[in-house]
Scaffold this motif. Sequence first.
Motif, mmCIF file in Angstrom:
data_model
loop_
_atom_site.group_PDB
_atom_site.id
_atom_site.type_symbol
_atom_site.label_atom_id
_atom_site.label_comp_id
_atom_site.label_asym_id
_atom_site.label_seq_id
_atom_site.Cartn_x
_atom_site.Cartn_y
_atom_site.Cartn_z
ATOM 1 N N PHE A 1 8.906 -29.246 19.092
ATOM 2 C CA PHE A 1 9.235 -27.857 18.767
ATOM 3 C C PHE A 1 8.021 -27.149 18.185
ATOM 4 O O PHE A 1 7.715 -25.996 18.540
ATOM 5 C CB PHE A 1 10.408 -27.833 17.781
ATOM 6 C CG PHE A 1 10.810 -26.443 17.368
ATOM 7 C CD1 PHE A 1 11.604 -25.666 18.193
ATOM 8 C CD2 PHE A 1 10.391 -25.921 16.154
ATOM 9 C CE1 PHE A 1 11.976 -24.378 17.813
ATOM 10 C CE2 PHE A 1 10.759 -24.633 15.763
ATOM 11 C CZ PHE A 1 11.552 -23.862 16.602
ATOM 12 N N LEU A 2 7.307 -27.825 17.300
ATOM 13 C CA LEU A 2 6.104 -27.242 16.699
ATOM 14 C C LEU A 2 5.024 -27.019 17.749
ATOM 15 O O LEU A 2 4.332 -25.982 17.742
ATOM 16 C CB LEU A 2 5.600 -28.169 15.594
ATOM 17 C CG LEU A 2 4.518 -27.628 14.653
ATOM 18 C CD1 LEU A 2 5.045 -26.430 13.884
ATOM 19 C CD2 LEU A 2 4.063 -28.711 13.688
ATOM 20 N N HIS A 3 4.863 -27.974 18.658
ATOM 21 C CA HIS A 3 3.883 -27.841 19.730
ATOM 22 C C HIS A 3 4.208 -26.646 20.617
ATOM 23 O O HIS A 3 3.314 -25.887 21.011
ATOM 24 C CB HIS A 3 3.855 -29.126 20.558
ATOM 25 C CG HIS A 3 2.692 -29.213 21.483
ATOM 26 N ND1 HIS A 3 2.501 -30.257 22.358
ATOM 27 C CD2 HIS A 3 1.624 -28.379 21.690
ATOM 28 C CE1 HIS A 3 1.394 -30.062 23.049
ATOM 29 N NE2 HIS A 3 0.851 -28.922 22.669
ATOM 30 N N ALA A 4 5.495 -26.460 20.942
ATOM 31 C CA ALA A 4 5.896 -25.325 21.778
ATOM 32 C C ALA A 4 5.596 -24.003 21.086
ATOM 33 O O ALA A 4 5.100 -23.054 21.711
ATOM 34 C CB ALA A 4 7.382 -25.437 22.115
ATOM 35 N N ALA A 5 5.894 -23.920 19.791
ATOM 36 C CA ALA A 5 5.621 -22.678 19.053
ATOM 37 C C ALA A 5 4.123 -22.404 18.984
ATOM 38 O O ALA A 5 3.672 -21.268 19.229
ATOM 39 C CB ALA A 5 6.218 -22.777 17.651
ATOM 40 N N PHE A 6 3.334 -23.429 18.650
ATOM 41 C CA PHE A 6 1.880 -23.256 18.596
ATOM 42 C C PHE A 6 1.328 -22.849 19.964
ATOM 43 O O PHE A 6 0.457 -21.964 20.064
ATOM 44 C CB PHE A 6 1.214 -24.551 18.141
ATOM 45 C CG PHE A 6 1.280 -24.793 16.665
ATOM 46 C CD1 PHE A 6 1.479 -23.750 15.782
ATOM 47 C CD2 PHE A 6 1.138 -26.078 16.143
ATOM 48 C CE1 PHE A 6 1.531 -23.967 14.418
ATOM 49 C CE2 PHE A 6 1.192 -26.303 14.781
ATOM 50 C CZ PHE A 6 1.400 -25.248 13.911
ATOM 51 N N ALA A 7 1.804 -23.497 21.025
ATOM 52 C CA ALA A 7 1.274 -23.215 22.358
ATOM 53 C C ALA A 7 1.555 -21.779 22.780
ATOM 54 O O ALA A 7 0.687 -21.112 23.362
ATOM 55 C CB ALA A 7 1.883 -24.189 23.370
ATOM 56 N N ALA A 8 2.759 -21.289 22.492
ATOM 57 C CA ALA A 8 3.088 -19.908 22.851
ATOM 58 C C ALA A 8 2.210 -18.919 22.091
ATOM 59 O O ALA A 8 1.677 -17.958 22.676
ATOM 60 C CB ALA A 8 4.564 -19.642 22.575
ATOM 61 N N VAL A 9 2.024 -19.161 20.800
ATOM 62 C CA VAL A 9 1.218 -18.245 19.980
ATOM 63 C C VAL A 9 -0.247 -18.277 20.412
ATOM 64 O O VAL A 9 -0.889 -17.221 20.568
ATOM 65 C CB VAL A 9 1.362 -18.610 18.489
ATOM 66 C CG1 VAL A 9 0.378 -17.794 17.652
ATOM 67 C CG2 VAL A 9 2.785 -18.370 18.015
#
Length: 430
Positions: free
Chosen positions: A348-356
């Motif tokens: 979940f953290l990776h997905a949020a970081f990747a989008a940002v």
Amino acid sequence: MKSQQKSRWSTTLLGLMVVLFTLALVVYPKEGFEAGLGGMKLFWHTVFPSLLPFFILAEFMLGLGVVRGFGVILEPLMRPLFSVPGIGAFALSMGLAAGYPMDAVITARFRQQNLCSRVEGERLLAFTNTADPLFMIGAVAVGMFKSPEIGALLAVAHYISAFLVGVSFKLWGRRVEQADHDENPVAPVPAGTPHGTSAKRGNLFLRAFHEMIAAREEDGRPFGKIMRDAVVESMQTLIMICGFIVFFSVLIDVLRVSGLIQVIGWPIAVVYHVFGIHSGLVPPTLAGILEIDVGTAQAAAVQAAPMLQKLALVSAIIAWSGLSVHAQVASVLTETDIRMRPYFLARFLHAAFAAVVTVVLYALGMGHVAATMASSLPAFAAAQTMTGQLPWWHVMEASLDLWLLLFALLAVLSVALWVVRKIRVVAWRV
């Protein structure tokens, strides 16, 4: 009592979902068969030939002690950055070259051989779960978006966000490690160095060689048995992966044709409406939660959605990797004590970081810059020339080039840090 009630509710819910899915397959047998056939083709033409050589090579390197030798060299780099043993670089590089779920297989083998602790395995799995660049540049960018520049942007954002996840998880499990240390006042031998050779002073490469020899003697299997075990275990793992790919392919298609995906997706539709995100991206989001390939393909096909929103969603889906990959990772970790909860949190953290990071790089116009930098790497250059699916031997050649390049880069950085540390010690003594 509460745990028993929770278990009963979860069992009832799962049983109901299984019954509904079975009835849906009875109602839509043709769609289920075609979806299963598509999943099988995906596995046979792409996953099987690309992963099998890496699985076998990984088993060889573990059996011959090569991994432990490299772990000594890379310890000065991996330990300060991510609080994992130096052998973590091997899982990182193999995951980068082969993609999902290669990192989970390597991490599970490390834990089974006691080369890392449970907490270190969870940290390692948090940031080594990465997609391979050929998928992002070749399949997603060239195949779906028809733009290599987009692939370079996605790849750069993906690996930057993975690095951020690794740094964020550096403190994960510190209380557990401190409690273990309090119970055992004697400092334990660092994970990945059963003989303690990497903890001693001396020539770095000589210590790595001694550790490799010690690991080979500890294993003790003849080369023929190592080869047999490598092939058998790799085939078993790949058959399991094939089952998950087929199952989730059928599940996604049944949800689509039955209309249940619209019902399940209404909370996401509400959130997207509040933040001004195009409503056409709701079905790709749901598909991406379940399976990475289907989700990215559907997101790229939404013509009316803004490009920035599509890229951010695709980047998040690739980082999340889908419940299909999560199920594969869970099945690989069943024979270890590594928990799935930190893995879900990391995804979940990776997905949020990747989008940002994707939004920031896109706003800064970094797409062309990333493509120019990436074109100098063999694997990226091979992926940019894709007009369709590369033959498997080209995929293997490009992935091996990238793997060797990354491993060499990590080794150089680790040696540089070791030299700097030696210079500081000598200067302090003087």
